[in-house]
Enzyme design. Structure first.
Site, PDB file in Angstrom:
ATOM      1  N   GLU A  38       0.895  -1.131  -0.151  1.00 18.63           N
ATOM      2  CA  GLU A  38       0.110   0.034  -0.088  1.00 18.63           C
ATOM      3  C   GLU A  38       0.940   1.064  -0.017  1.00 18.63           C
ATOM      4  OE1 GLU A  38      -2.467   2.889  -0.140  1.00 18.63           O
ATOM      5  OE2 GLU A  38      -3.295   1.124  -0.334  1.00 18.63           O
ATOM      6  N   LYS A  39       0.455   2.302  -0.926  1.00 15.84           N
ATOM      7  CA  LYS A  39       1.291   3.352  -1.302  1.00 15.84           C
ATOM      8  C   LYS A  39       0.842   4.567  -0.200  1.00 15.84           C
ATOM      9  CE  LYS A  39      -1.296   5.439  -4.837  1.00 15.84           C
ATOM     10  NZ  LYS A  39      -0.998   6.253  -6.036  1.00 15.84           N
ATOM     11  N   GLY A  44      -7.162   2.535   2.972  1.00 15.68           N
ATOM     12  CA  GLY A  44      -7.563   3.189   1.592  1.00 15.68           C
ATOM     13  C   GLY A  44      -8.344   4.346   1.804  1.00 15.68           C
ATOM     14  N   CYS A  46     -11.696   4.695   1.508  1.00 12.84           N
ATOM     15  CA  CYS A  46     -12.901   4.466   2.389  1.00 12.84           C
ATOM     16  C   CYS A  46     -12.698   4.814   3.801  1.00 12.84           C
ATOM     17  CB  CYS A  46     -13.433   3.030   1.997  1.00 12.84           C
ATOM     18  SG  CYS A  46     -14.778   2.848   3.438  1.00 12.84           S
ATOM     19  N   ILE A 182     -22.213  11.274  -4.298  1.00 11.73           N
ATOM     20  CA  ILE A 182     -21.357  11.970  -3.590  1.00 11.73           C
ATOM     21  C   ILE A 182     -21.843  13.504  -3.357  1.00 11.73           C
ATOM     22  CG2 ILE A 182     -18.971  13.090  -3.438  1.00 11.73           C
ATOM     23  CD1 ILE A 182     -17.961  10.221  -4.660  1.00 11.73           C
ATOM     24  N   HIS A 436     -42.106  -3.392  17.380  1.00 13.85           N
ATOM     25  CA  HIS A 436     -42.906  -1.971  17.479  1.00 13.85           C
ATOM     26  C   HIS A 436     -42.564  -1.269  18.578  1.00 13.85           C
ATOM     27  CE1 HIS A 436     -46.568   0.657  16.939  1.00 13.85           C
ATOM     28  NE2 HIS A 436     -46.807   0.554  18.133  1.00 13.85           N
TER      29      HIS A 436
END
Length: 459
Positions: A38-39, A44, A46, A182, A436
């Site tokens: 992962e860079k 990420g 999200c 978005i 309910h």
């Protein structure tokens, strides 16, 4: 595990977002050796620039609205202002806690987490700096980026959702370019924070991917909230001068704003990563796969936003788990894309799963529909929300679509996706007891009505 010889790992994953880390965790759980590259930051888009921070903003927006509207519930509250430094601290705190938890999970799973920008070098090797990481299987999970339009440069007071997440003030006037998920979420946030908001959308309706009835109800609700929207109009350009952005439409009309939020969708991150040189097909930036998420190159899979289809974190997450189980030889059932739930967290919330009425008619011919108005639901009246639950079924067959709009409807999507994915008939759901008073009752009442025995509704 040292990396030097061919076949160091069972699985090498390029990208540590929802799809990548889910694949890594499930692969490790199944006893496979895993390298996760992962860079940026684990989790990420999200976790850091998408789902989680935007929903934190939306909750802050809800709190602002509750403060304004307390008197309608007999509670004397006053709304003073929105402190964006405080909002951002709250948002960042939520992200930080989840980030630390995710880091702990990856570490505990003994996954080799490699920080850095990875490039595919042949079908079984990922290069990160001076390190070559090889494996029997490679999973491409490089995610997506916020798109703009040709000639529209992001900078200053023209920004995408990624920059808007760190804004330090509440702009007086906001133009949102794009009326999809978005766009309407940020329009909802800015309106609740006190901005005047105008949405510009080229398509004929807001949230055009949803059932048409949902779009109409959202537009009614936005009008009531005094959110201005222009549908069926095309953007021509934008200029910045001082603190003002001037937005031009193809009709010749101009709109002045303090901020232009560009929300025209997300594009796949695949360029310059060596995919095509390794033999992987790339089509308009996306990586096509078969139903088992294979790319066409033996041992190379793709998951998440780079795979054509819904760009949703939970879709990538499910695909990551699927690929891990596929590699482990468990032969999991393919993911049915139409059964993936969708939620738009504006006010009012939209939640849907399965086919729209138009899609169902195209696929199945004659269908039956029913709309249960939340006016008949006690909890919805307590919350002061308006909307409905719409069901779409095959005639004398199962429910193939559930479409809901109203406060907290996202929390009802769990049962709705079970109904659609398990091909339940209205009569099956009508026999279930819904607590309910809950908004969940609205789902039960809608199915009672579609089964021919309406109670808190008209036939």
């Amino acid at each position: 595990m040292p990396a030097g010889a061919a076949g160091d790992y069972d699985v090498v994953i390029l990208g540590g977002g929802s799809g990548g880390y889910a694949c890594a965790l499930r692969s490790a759980e199944l006893g496979l050796s895993v390298a996760l590259v992962e860079k940026g930051r684990l989790g990420g888009t999200c976790l850091h620039q998408g789902c989680i921070p935007t929903k934190a903003l939306l909750h802050a927006a809800e709190v602002a609205d509750v403060a304004r509207e307390g008197a309608s519930f007999g509670v004397k509250t006053t709304f003073e202002s929105v402190d964006m430094s405080g909002v951002n601290a709250y948002k960042d705190g939520v992200v930080s806690r989840l980030y630390k938890g995710l880091q702990g999970l990856v570490k505990a799973a003994k996954i080799d987490y490699v920080e850095g920008a990875g490039v595919l070098d042949g079908p079984h090797t990922v290069v990160v700096g001076d390190r070559r990481i090889t494996g029997r299987n490679v999973v491409l999970a490089t995610g997506s980026y916020a798109k703009s339009l040709p000639g529209l440069e992001i900078g200053g007071r023209i920004m995408t959702s990624e920059q808007a997440l760190s804004i330090d003030h509440v702009p007086a006037r906001v133009v949102v370019l794009g009326g999809g998920v978005i766009g309407v979420e940020f329009a909802s946030v800015f309106k609740s924070f006190g901005s005047e908001v105008t949405i510009v959308e080229a398509l004929p309706r807001l949230v055009a991917a949803e059932d048409e009835a949902i779009s109409k109800q959202l537009e009614r609700s936005f009008r009531k909230r005094k959110i201005v929207f222009r549908t069926g109009v095309r953007f021509a350009g934008a200029t910045q001068e001082g603190d003002v952005v001037t937005v031009s439409l193809e009709s010749g009309e101009t709109i002045e704003a303090d901020l232009l939020l560009v929300a025209v969708g997300r594009g796949p991150v695949t360029e310059g990563l060596g995919f095509e040189a390794a033999g992987v097909t790339v089509d308009r930036g996306f990586v096509p796969t078969d139903e088992r998420l294979r790319t066409g190159v033996d041992g190379v899979y793709a998951v998440g936003d780079i795979v054509p289809g819904l760009q949703l974190a939970h879709r990538g997450f499910a695909q990551g788990i699927f690929v891990a189980e596929e590699i482990a030889g468990l032969a999991p059932a393919p993911i049915d894309e139409t059964g993936i739930p969708r939620v738009t967290y504006c006010d009012p919330e939209i939640a849907s799963v399965g086919l729209t009425e138009a899609q169902a008619r195209e696929k199945h011919g004659d269908v039956a529909t029913y709309e249960y108005n939340l006016g008949g639901n006690g909890k919805s009246q307590i919350l002061g929300t308006q909307g409905f639950v719409k069901l779409v079924r095959q005639v004398d067959g199962p429910v193939v679509g559930v479409h809901m709009i109203g406060a907290r409807m996202g929390e009802q999507i769990g049962e709705a996706q079970l109904i659609v994915n398990w091909e339940a008939h209205p009569e099956d759901v009508a026999g279930l007891i819904h607590a309910h008073p809950t908004q969940n009752e609205a789902l039960g009442e809608a199915h009672l009505a579609l089964a021919g025995k309406p109670l808190h509704a008209h036939a």
